[in-house]
Design an enzyme around this catalytic site. Structure first.
Site, PDB file in Angstrom:
ATOM      1  N   VAL A  45     -34.050 -15.166 -13.992  1.00 19.51           N
ATOM      2  CA  VAL A  45     -35.019 -16.255 -14.097  1.00 19.51           C
ATOM      3  C   VAL A  45     -34.877 -17.055 -15.391  1.00 19.51           C
ATOM      4  CG1 VAL A  45     -36.739 -15.184 -12.607  1.00 19.51           C
ATOM      5  CG2 VAL A  45     -36.799 -14.736 -15.067  1.00 19.51           C
TER       6      VAL A  45
ATOM      7  N   TYR B 270     -45.533  -8.686 -24.535  1.00 15.40           N
ATOM      8  CA  TYR B 270     -46.084  -8.862 -23.197  1.00 15.40           C
ATOM      9  C   TYR B 270     -47.339  -9.728 -23.234  1.00 15.40           C
ATOM     10  CZ  TYR B 270     -47.374  -7.618 -18.409  1.00 15.40           C
ATOM     11  OH  TYR B 270     -47.687  -7.661 -17.068  1.00 15.40           O
TER      12      TYR B 270
ATOM     13  N   LYS C 288     -47.822 -13.389 -21.402  1.00  7.47           N
ATOM     14  CA  LYS C 288     -48.799 -13.603 -20.337  1.00  7.47           C
ATOM     15  C   LYS C 288     -49.906 -14.581 -20.747  1.00  7.47           C
ATOM     16  CE  LYS C 288     -46.959 -11.145 -17.069  1.00  7.47           C
ATOM     17  NZ  LYS C 288     -46.474 -11.778 -15.822  1.00  7.47           N
TER      18      LYS C 288
ATOM     19  N   THR D 236     -47.316   0.397  -8.919  1.00  6.42           N
ATOM     20  CA  THR D 236     -45.949  -0.087  -8.746  1.00  6.42           C
ATOM     21  C   THR D 236     -45.058   0.548  -9.807  1.00  6.42           C
ATOM     22  OG1 THR D 236     -46.209  -1.962 -10.258  1.00  6.42           O
ATOM     23  CG2 THR D 236     -46.825  -2.328  -7.943  1.00  6.42           C
TER      24      THR D 236
END
Length: 242
Positions: free
Chosen positions: A67, A156, A160, A191
């Site tokens: 990406v 992180y 975000k 997950t």
């Protein structure tokens, strides 16, 4: 039901679509008639999931894509259009995290997290904008890490929180072109993203990724005159949110 309120016949590209929440999103949208492009860095797993969907009667293909690589993003978007004749939506789901204190977090790790979680959605939006069909949609998968903060996750959190700023800025900028932008803020899920890194985590405080996939389906099936800029989906026992 109007065309915008159904997924039947629509073409959706999902980044990080080969596992976890991405796979759940692909499964749900494909089951409702969307043609899916599973874009993932893991080539083998992307092709495996695309094959599984097609074996089940859905329409899907795989695209190997980093990406953060502009050329690879453009190639994946073009593949979707070449394969299916159009592109209706992109879901920016790919994400990584590095659990480390500020002293332990090196520049390379910081840049990898920002490149995947923030630069990736920027590139996808920038390159998809003029490729999306009328009433096209960009969905950004955010996190409760964009609303609160905890130790040893500075990269992180930065990515975000930045993604939420990007998402709302694009909502304001692109709606004049008739394009929709939505952020889905996901609470903790069962997950590999969490389970592989924190094997002792209390799974009763997490939610099934399918529940978040339902929120993606919800924002994608609003009437043309309506957009949902932001929605949050939390487990009932979410520990990172009041």
């Amino acid at each position: 039901m109007r065309e915008s309120e159904t997924l039947d016949g629509r073409v959706v590209l999902v980044t990080g679509g080969a596992s976890g929440l991405g796979a759940a999103i692909c499964n749900m949208l494909a089951a409702e008639g969307a043609s899916i492009v599973i874009a993932d860095l893991n080539e083998a797993r992307a092709h495996e999931n695309a094959h599984r969907l097609t074996e089940g009667g859905a329409t899907a293909c795989a695209a190997t894509m980093d990406v953060g690589d502009q050329e690879q993003v453009a190639a994946a978007l073009d593949l979707a259009i070449q394969r299916y004749g159009k592109l209706d939506a992109v879901v920016n789901n790919a994400g990584v995290d590095v659990t480390a204190s500020i002293d332990e977090l090196d520049v390379a790790a910081w840049e990898r997290v920002l490149r995947t979680n923030l630069t990736g959605p920027f590139l996808m939006a920038k390159l998809a904008k003029n490729r999306l069909a009328p009433h096209g949609h960009i969905v950004n998968i955010a996190s409760t890490a964009a609303r609160r903060a905890w130790p040893n996750a500075s990269a992180y959190h930065a990515s975000k929180w930045g993604l939420m700023g990007l998402s709302h800025a694009l909502h304001a900028e692109l709606r004049g072109m008739g394009l929709k932008v939505s952020a889905v803020i996901a609470g903790g899920m069962r997950t590999p993203f969490l389970l592989d890194r924190f094997p002792d985590i209390d799974t009763s405080c997490l939610q099934d990724p399918e529940n978040v996939a339902r929120a993606v389906r919800f924002v994608l099936t609003q009437p043309d005159e309506t957009v949902v800029p932001e929605v949050m989906v939390l487990p009932m026992k979410e520990t990172s949110w009041p």
